[in-house]
Write an enzyme that holds these catalytic residues in place. Structure first.
Site, PDB file in Angstrom:
ATOM      1  N   LYS A 172       0.649  -1.388  -0.277  1.00  0.00           N
ATOM      2  CA  LYS A 172       0.111   0.058   0.142  1.00  0.00           C
ATOM      3  C   LYS A 172       0.684   1.004  -0.258  1.00  0.00           C
ATOM      4  CE  LYS A 172      -1.140   2.773   3.880  1.00  0.00           C
ATOM      5  NZ  LYS A 172      -1.637   3.140   4.635  1.00  0.00           N
ATOM      6  N   CYS A 217     -19.332   6.438   4.494  1.00  0.00           N
ATOM      7  CA  CYS A 217     -18.797   4.785   4.610  1.00  0.00           C
ATOM      8  C   CYS A 217     -18.278   4.645   6.302  1.00  0.00           C
ATOM      9  CB  CYS A 217     -18.459   4.878   3.308  1.00  0.00           C
ATOM     10  SG  CYS A 217     -19.204   2.462   3.287  1.00  0.00           S
ATOM     11  N   CYS A 224     -25.847   5.008   5.945  1.00  0.00           N
ATOM     12  CA  CYS A 224     -25.887   4.560   4.732  1.00  0.00           C
ATOM     13  C   CYS A 224     -27.613   5.614   4.628  1.00  0.00           C
ATOM     14  CB  CYS A 224     -26.775   3.375   5.150  1.00  0.00           C
ATOM     15  SG  CYS A 224     -25.528   1.763   5.035  1.00  0.00           S
ATOM     16  N   CYS A 254     -26.658   8.627   2.658  1.00  0.00           N
ATOM     17  CA  CYS A 254     -25.309   8.036   1.574  1.00  0.00           C
ATOM     18  C   CYS A 254     -26.015   8.481  -0.164  1.00  0.00           C
ATOM     19  CB  CYS A 254     -24.653   6.465   1.884  1.00  0.00           C
ATOM     20  SG  CYS A 254     -23.793   6.044   0.212  1.00  0.00           S
ATOM     21  N   CYS A 313     -25.671   0.463  -3.685  1.00  0.00           N
ATOM     22  CA  CYS A 313     -25.212  -0.822  -3.066  1.00  0.00           C
ATOM     23  C   CYS A 313     -25.899  -1.345  -2.584  1.00  0.00           C
ATOM     24  CB  CYS A 313     -24.740   0.471  -2.062  1.00  0.00           C
ATOM     25  SG  CYS A 313     -23.682   0.003  -0.326  1.00  0.00           S
TER      26      CYS A 313
HETATM   27  S1  SF4 Z   1     -24.975   2.697   1.104  1.00  0.00           S
HETATM   28 FE1  SF4 Z   1     -23.522   1.946   0.723  1.00  0.00          FE
HETATM   29  S2  SF4 Z   1     -21.660   3.060   0.284  1.00  0.00           S
HETATM   30 FE2  SF4 Z   1     -23.151   4.166   1.637  1.00  0.00          FE
HETATM   31  S3  SF4 Z   1     -22.415   4.149   3.259  1.00  0.00           S
HETATM   32 FE3  SF4 Z   1     -23.829   2.449   3.525  1.00  0.00          FE
HETATM   33  S4  SF4 Z   1     -22.232   0.870   3.034  1.00  0.00           S
HETATM   34 FE4  SF4 Z   1     -21.351   2.474   2.746  1.00  0.00          FE
END
Ligand code: SF4
Length: 373
Positions: A255, A330, A337, A340, A346
């Site tokens: 990495k 995330c 979520c 998000c 997702c």
């Molecule tokens: S929906 Fe998926 S990408 Fe978005 S915060 Fe939740 S786990 Fe992460």
């Protein structure tokens, strides 16, 4: 059945003694199959003669077909050999900017195969939309990586010193938050300890005190001294400019090596996959273990799986993009979520964010209620 065999013995074929028995056996099996499948032969006494004629035709067919099958196999083998000999050289599989939405990676057919054959790896569905959604979310809010990532280390220093600062910053960053790494780099800079010469001459205990509280600060102080010495001995105080040489330094893993190659040398050889990139790529279903749909187990597996389809122009920006997304939305525990914008795309949405007993349907209803209010 007996009748059929008896009649068969009167067939006017010129059979030798040696192959007669096997031909009779084959014909008997064929006749049995014919008897089972044909109602016409089973029902009518008058059809006996016609059965005989059918047997004759059948036996002739077998004698004629056999050599044709062998010829066909030979042709197939020849074509296969011809195909292998026409395969392009390995160099022809070098990375090229993909056209359309299909990218590819090299894969070996078998461990002994001398030729590598390209197999197509399709990108995950909606990945462009997902990436755009993450970019949009990231543009609305700054994350620690934006101001304190390894990329920022020693940005005011001359090139050679800056490269050393990036290397030290990468070394300190493992198992450590960006703001803690940034603080340690600032203290080293204030004490003129971001150059190979000064680090090599400094006390290990001084380095340890200055970098505290980064994770594993004692071991990292020891490795800093070793790295500084190697850089002085082998690279005139600069840092190595190849992935292999960077990986040979104590405490430097893939990495960090990829990050240093990208940032310090502007030489992109792979994606820098840290814990955020590893976790988010798996949550999004973007990566999987070789030959399966199971999540990857290590950042290295994630890197290989991601590189198989992600266009090369995204290899550098994907790291800060996902690191920042992982620091703000995330997150490792209880990702947000509900906030998000890509939660509809997702596959892991709400799976880790809420109490286990709540069903996904109920969660979706709750989410709708939240957005309505
Ligand atoms: S929906 Fe998926 S990408 Fe978005 S915060 Fe939740 S786990 Fe992460």
């Amino acid at each position: 059945m007996l009748f059929q065999l008896r009649n068969y013995t009167h067939l006017p074929f010129a059979l030798t003694k040696t192959n007669f028995a096997s031909r009779m056996h084959t014909a008997a099996v064929s006749v049995k199959a014919e008897m089972t499948s044909s109602d016409h032969n089973a029902k009518s006494e008058s059809s006996k003669s016609s059965s005989v004629s059918e047997v004759r035709v059948f036996a002739r067919k077998r004698r004629l077909i056999k050599p044709e099958v062998i010829t066909e196999n030979v042709v197939k083998v020849e074509l296969q050999d011809q195909k292998l000999s026409n395969l392009p050289d390995i160099e022809e599989f070098a990375y090229k900017k993909p056209s359309g939405n299909v990218y590819s990676r090299k894969s070996k057919l078998t461990s002994n195969a001398p030729i590598e054959i390209e197999t197509e790896v399709k990108p995950p569905p909606n990945w462009v939309k997902v990436l755009e959604g993450i970019r949009e979310m990231r543009s609305l809010e700054d994350a620690p990586v934006d101001s304190m990532g390894c990329e920022k280390a020693g940005s005011s220093l001359p090139p050679k010193e800056r490269r050393f600062a990036v290397l030290v910053s990468s070394l300190l960053s493992s198992q450590t938050k960006d703001n803690v790494t940034h603080g340690a780099i600032q203290r080293l800079l204030e004490n003129d300890l971001l150059k190979a010469e000064t680090v090599e001459g400094a006390d290990e205990s001084t380095l340890k005190d200055l970098i505290y509280p980064v994770g594993f600060y004692t071991r990292k102080a020891t490795n800093m001294k070793k790295i500084a010495k190697l850089c002085l001995l082998k690279y005139d105080g600069d840092i190595p400019d190849t992935l292999e040489a960077l990986l040979s330094l104590p405490g430097i893993g893939p990495k960090m090596a990829h990050l240093v190659m990208n940032v310090a040398w502007n030489n992109v050889q792979g994606i820098c996959v840290d814990t955020h990139v590893h976790r988010i790529c798996n949550r999004l279903g973007w990566v999987s273990r070789p030959g399966s749909k199971a999540p990857t187990k290590t950042p290295e597996e994630t890197r290989e799986s991601l590189q198989a389809w992600l266009p090369k122009e995204e290899w550098v920006p994907i790291n800060p993009l996902l690191v920042g997304f992982g620091q703000t939305i995330c997150t490792p525990l209880r990702p947000s979520c509900g906030l998000c914008s890509i939660n509809e795309l997702c596959p892991s949405a709400y799976q880790e964010a809420t109490p286990k007993k709540m069903s996904r349907t109920k969660l979706k209803l709750t989410k709708t209620e939240e957005s309505d209010s």
